[in-house]
Design a protein around this motif. Structure first.
Motif, PDB file in Angstrom:
ATOM      1  N   GLY A 171       0.799  -1.216   0.000  1.00 49.08           N
ATOM      2  CA  GLY A 171       0.000   0.000   0.000  1.00 49.08           C
ATOM      3  C   GLY A 171       0.832   1.267   0.000  1.00 49.08           C
ATOM      4  N   LEU A 172       2.107   1.163   0.350  1.00 46.87           N
ATOM      5  CA  LEU A 172       2.983   2.330   0.344  1.00 46.87           C
ATOM      6  C   LEU A 172       3.157   2.906  -1.059  1.00 46.87           C
ATOM      7  CD1 LEU A 172       5.813   1.125   2.786  1.00 46.87           C
ATOM      8  CD2 LEU A 172       3.991   2.777   3.261  1.00 46.87           C
ATOM      9  N   LEU A 173       2.866   2.112  -2.077  1.00 47.94           N
ATOM     10  CA  LEU A 173       3.040   2.573  -3.451  1.00 47.94           C
ATOM     11  C   LEU A 173       1.887   3.455  -3.932  1.00 47.94           C
ATOM     12  CD1 LEU A 173       4.435  -0.615  -5.211  1.00 47.94           C
ATOM     13  CD2 LEU A 173       5.664   1.460  -4.608  1.00 47.94           C
ATOM     14  N   LYS A 174       0.805   3.495  -3.193  1.00 46.41           N
ATOM     15  CA  LYS A 174      -0.360   4.270  -3.615  1.00 46.41           C
ATOM     16  C   LYS A 174       0.043   5.726  -3.860  1.00 46.41           C
ATOM     17  CE  LYS A 174      -4.902   5.858  -2.072  1.00 46.41           C
ATOM     18  NZ  LYS A 174      -5.896   5.835  -0.955  1.00 46.41           N
ATOM     19  N   GLY A 175      -0.208   6.194  -5.062  1.00 45.03           N
ATOM     20  CA  GLY A 175       0.084   7.585  -5.405  1.00 45.03           C
ATOM     21  C   GLY A 175       1.486   7.834  -5.913  1.00 45.03           C
ATOM     22  N   MET A 176       2.370   6.844  -5.885  1.00 43.68           N
ATOM     23  CA  MET A 176       3.727   7.026  -6.390  1.00 43.68           C
ATOM     24  C   MET A 176       3.680   7.281  -7.895  1.00 43.68           C
ATOM     25  SD  MET A 176       6.943   4.380  -6.035  1.00 43.68           S
ATOM     26  CE  MET A 176       8.542   4.674  -6.794  1.00 43.68           C
ATOM     27  N   LYS A 177       4.492   8.236  -8.338  1.00 47.92           N
ATOM     28  CA  LYS A 177       4.536   8.606  -9.750  1.00 47.92           C
ATOM     29  C   LYS A 177       5.957   8.457 -10.268  1.00 47.92           C
ATOM     30  CE  LYS A 177       2.416  12.501 -10.705  1.00 47.92           C
ATOM     31  NZ  LYS A 177       2.032  13.934 -10.598  1.00 47.92           N
ATOM     32  N   GLY A 178       6.109   8.333 -11.565  1.00 51.16           N
ATOM     33  CA  GLY A 178       7.452   8.238 -12.116  1.00 51.16           C
ATOM     34  C   GLY A 178       7.442   8.230 -13.628  1.00 51.16           C
ATOM     35  N   THR A 179       8.628   8.097 -14.187  1.00 47.59           N
ATOM     36  CA  THR A 179       8.784   8.066 -15.640  1.00 47.59           C
ATOM     37  C   THR A 179       9.543   6.817 -16.056  1.00 47.59           C
ATOM     38  OG1 THR A 179      10.885   9.270 -15.592  1.00 47.59           O
ATOM     39  CG2 THR A 179       8.868  10.583 -15.767  1.00 47.59           C
ATOM     40  N   ALA A 216      10.063   5.947   9.266  1.00 48.12           N
ATOM     41  CA  ALA A 216      10.538   7.182   9.879  1.00 48.12           C
ATOM     42  C   ALA A 216       9.404   8.156  10.153  1.00 48.12           C
ATOM     43  CB  ALA A 216      11.576   7.833   8.993  1.00 48.12           C
ATOM     44  N   GLY A 217       8.213   7.838   9.671  1.00 48.84           N
ATOM     45  CA  GLY A 217       7.059   8.673   9.948  1.00 48.84           C
ATOM     46  C   GLY A 217       6.646   9.586   8.819  1.00 48.84           C
ATOM     47  N   LEU A 218       7.214   9.416   7.621  1.00 52.21           N
ATOM     48  CA  LEU A 218       6.797  10.244   6.503  1.00 52.21           C
ATOM     49  C   LEU A 218       5.524   9.657   5.878  1.00 52.21           C
ATOM     50  CD1 LEU A 218       9.971  10.720   6.793  1.00 52.21           C
ATOM     51  CD2 LEU A 218       9.849  11.527   4.432  1.00 52.21           C
ATOM     52  N   ASN A 219       4.592  10.511   5.606  1.00 51.33           N
ATOM     53  CA  ASN A 219       3.322  10.095   5.002  1.00 51.33           C
ATOM     54  C   ASN A 219       3.486  10.100   3.494  1.00 51.33           C
ATOM     55  OD1 ASN A 219       0.743   9.611   4.169  1.00 51.33           O
ATOM     56  ND2 ASN A 219      -0.217  11.244   5.363  1.00 51.33           N
ATOM     57  N   LEU A 220       3.579   8.924   2.897  1.00 50.08           N
ATOM     58  CA  LEU A 220       3.889   8.806   1.479  1.00 50.08           C
ATOM     59  C   LEU A 220       2.655   8.771   0.592  1.00 50.08           C
ATOM     60  CD1 LEU A 220       6.730   6.126   1.713  1.00 50.08           C
ATOM     61  CD2 LEU A 220       6.955   8.602   1.721  1.00 50.08           C
ATOM     62  N   ASN A 221       1.503   8.610   1.156  1.00 48.72           N
ATOM     63  CA  ASN A 221       0.285   8.468   0.353  1.00 48.72           C
ATOM     64  C   ASN A 221      -0.403   9.816   0.165  1.00 48.72           C
ATOM     65  OD1 ASN A 221       0.591   5.715   0.118  1.00 48.72           O
ATOM     66  ND2 ASN A 221      -0.531   5.298   1.993  1.00 48.72           N
ATOM     67  N   ARG A 222      -0.618  10.185  -1.089  1.00 49.93           N
ATOM     68  CA  ARG A 222      -1.317  11.438  -1.379  1.00 49.93           C
ATOM     69  C   ARG A 222      -2.458  11.181  -2.334  1.00 49.93           C
ATOM     70  NH1 ARG A 222       1.976  17.017  -1.644  1.00 49.93           N
ATOM     71  NH2 ARG A 222       2.819  16.976   0.439  1.00 49.93           N
TER      72      ARG A 222
END
Length: 453
Positions: free
Chosen positions: A64-72, A447-453
């Motif tokens: 689920g950490l991948l939700k919203g990840m973008k790339g090329t 570390a506590g960073l919210n990766l999902n946007r």
């Protein structure tokens, strides 16, 4: 400082560099202290090494950490017909990264041999750039081979090579990139994929190759057939998640070459081999291919592995033709005219990545890369594009992590690096790596960073 748990211990390197703030994003250069009690909102970005559906498998129950990840990624719009043909080779195929580039590398190798009238590697190499420039345009393997047998100068246009031909350096003059998005199911959302072109057709080579050799009985007898291609792709190691589509692309091209009558009337032979995403494994495979009489090696998968084996390949007088090397430095590497690639240089991808990040309004950007020519090369290209926009506040930091040559080594520990990124106050993190880069993302979350946007 971050230290690897693996046998190759190396400290995380961190360097501050200039960046830009997207015009109109507001705020001052002095962001003040970061609130360490609230999860930081962070946009997550990736590159061709990890922007694949199979990347989710590296996370276990944390996909689920991948939700919203973008790339090329280098990506040409693929026709439904080509995808169906690939799935006839591998019905379980879920990704298509570098499938077209592998297909084209195999196709160009066969066509070049046919035009050369020989399976001698040096003569094949002399034809490869010319296969893609000038002459009568053809866009199927069967048609191109038919023209080549008749000694007709041709310009191959295939799956990934659709606009300009190769440059003098033996790489695409133009490229297509896809901007990809992971959806809520941790799989790429095809509905959000966008394509953009890059490069310049005027940089394609204008040099005349040796005249094509028309196939005759005497040419066939002297050709040295059959043509032997040796695989040097990442069946194992950090880049193994990219292997299935590349293997399918190569196998499909081989089938269509042989269905079209092969080269000099004989089936082209494929001798499989693994690069292991490891110089040690790759060098052993190259030695085997030399012994087996291979003329063209398709690979390596990773840029750093190609750099490691290229001296051995050149010494043996063979052709090294990679479908996935993007390290910009390979454009000028000493290769005696024997190295080629269908993947575009990361100079082009760096621009695409920087544009994506900045359009999202990032203020503080962390660029994390594996320590090899691919990772740090692309990292440098992205940084240069950010700097080129002209905003020089201390808004970008570079981080790197060791890439072990031992496929059985434990993954590096990214804990301290993640804490440093949190302290930096990054609102955008670009992760440049392969399957192992899942550990970076997991550490950021821990570390506590919210990766999902």
């Amino acid at each position: 400082m971050l230290v690897s748990r693996g046998p190759h211990r190396a400290a995380l390197t961190v360097a501050a560099c200039a960046t830009l703030l997207l015009a109109g994003c507001g705020g001052s250069d002095d962001d003040g202290p970061v609130d360490q009690t609230a999860p930081a909102q962070v946009r997550l970005y990736g590159t061709d090494g990890n922007m694949q559906n199979s990347f989710a498998e590296e996370f276990g129950d944390q996909s689920g950490l991948l939700k919203g990840m973008k790339g090329t990624t280098p990506l040409t719009p693929l026709s439904d017909d080509f995808k169906a043909r690939l799935r006839s080779i591998d019905p379980k195929l879920s990704d298509f990264l570098y499938a077209g580039e592998t297909y084209d590398a195999v196709a160009i190798s066969a066509i070049a041999a046919q035009l050369a009238g020989s399976t001698e590697p040096a003569k094949i190499a002399e034809q490869i750039v010319g296969v893609t420039n000038g002459g009568e345009r053809c866009d199927t393997i069967a048609t191109c081979l038919e023209l080549a047998r008749d000694g007709v100068d041709l310009a191959y246009r295939g799956v990934s090579l659709t606009r300009g031909g190769f440059t003098d350096a033996g790489e695409p003059s133009t490229a297509s990139y896809g901007t990809l998005h992971f959806g809520s199911d941790s799989q790429l959302d095809d509905g959000k994929t966008e394509f953009l072109g890059a490069g310049d057709e005027t940089t394609a080579s204008g040099k005349e190759p040796p005249a094509p050799v028309k196939e005759t009985p005497s040419v066939i007898r002297a050709s040295g057939a059959p043509l032997k291609l040796g695989g040097l792709l990442s069946k194992t190691g950090d880049l193994a998640l990219a292997y299935p589509p590349m293997a399918a692309g190569g196998a499909l091209a081989l089938k269509e070459i042989n269905d079209a009558g092969g080269v000099f009337g004989e089936d082209v032979v494929w001798i499989d081999g693994d690069d292991g995403t490891s110089p040690t494994v790759a060098k052993a495979t190259v030695d085997t291919h030399i012994t087996e009489g291979v003329q063209v090696i398709i690979g390596a998968g990773a840029s750093g592995i190609s750099r490691a084996v290229l001296p051995d390949v050149v010494k043996a007088g063979l052709v090294l033709f990679s479908p996935s090397n993007t390290d910009a430095g390979l454009s000028t590497v000493e290769d005696s005219g024997l190295y080629f690639r269908t993947a575009p240089s990361d100079v082009l991808q760096g621009r695409a990545l920087a544009d994506m990040i900045l359009r999202d309004g990032a203020r503080k950007i962390a660029l994390v890369a594996r320590q090899d020519s691919y990772g740090e090369g692309l990292q440098g290209n992205v940084r240069a594009e950010l700097e080129r926009a002209g905003h020089g506040s201390d808004q970008v930091k570079l981080y790197s992590y060791p890439a072990s040559e031992d496929p059985n080594a434990p993954p590096p520990d990214f804990t301290e690096g993640a804490q440093e990124i949190k302290q930096f106050g990054a609102d955008a993190v670009l992760v440049i790596g392969f399957g192992e880069s899942a550990k970076v993302i997991q550490a950021l979350a821990a570390a506590g960073l919210n990766l999902n946007r």
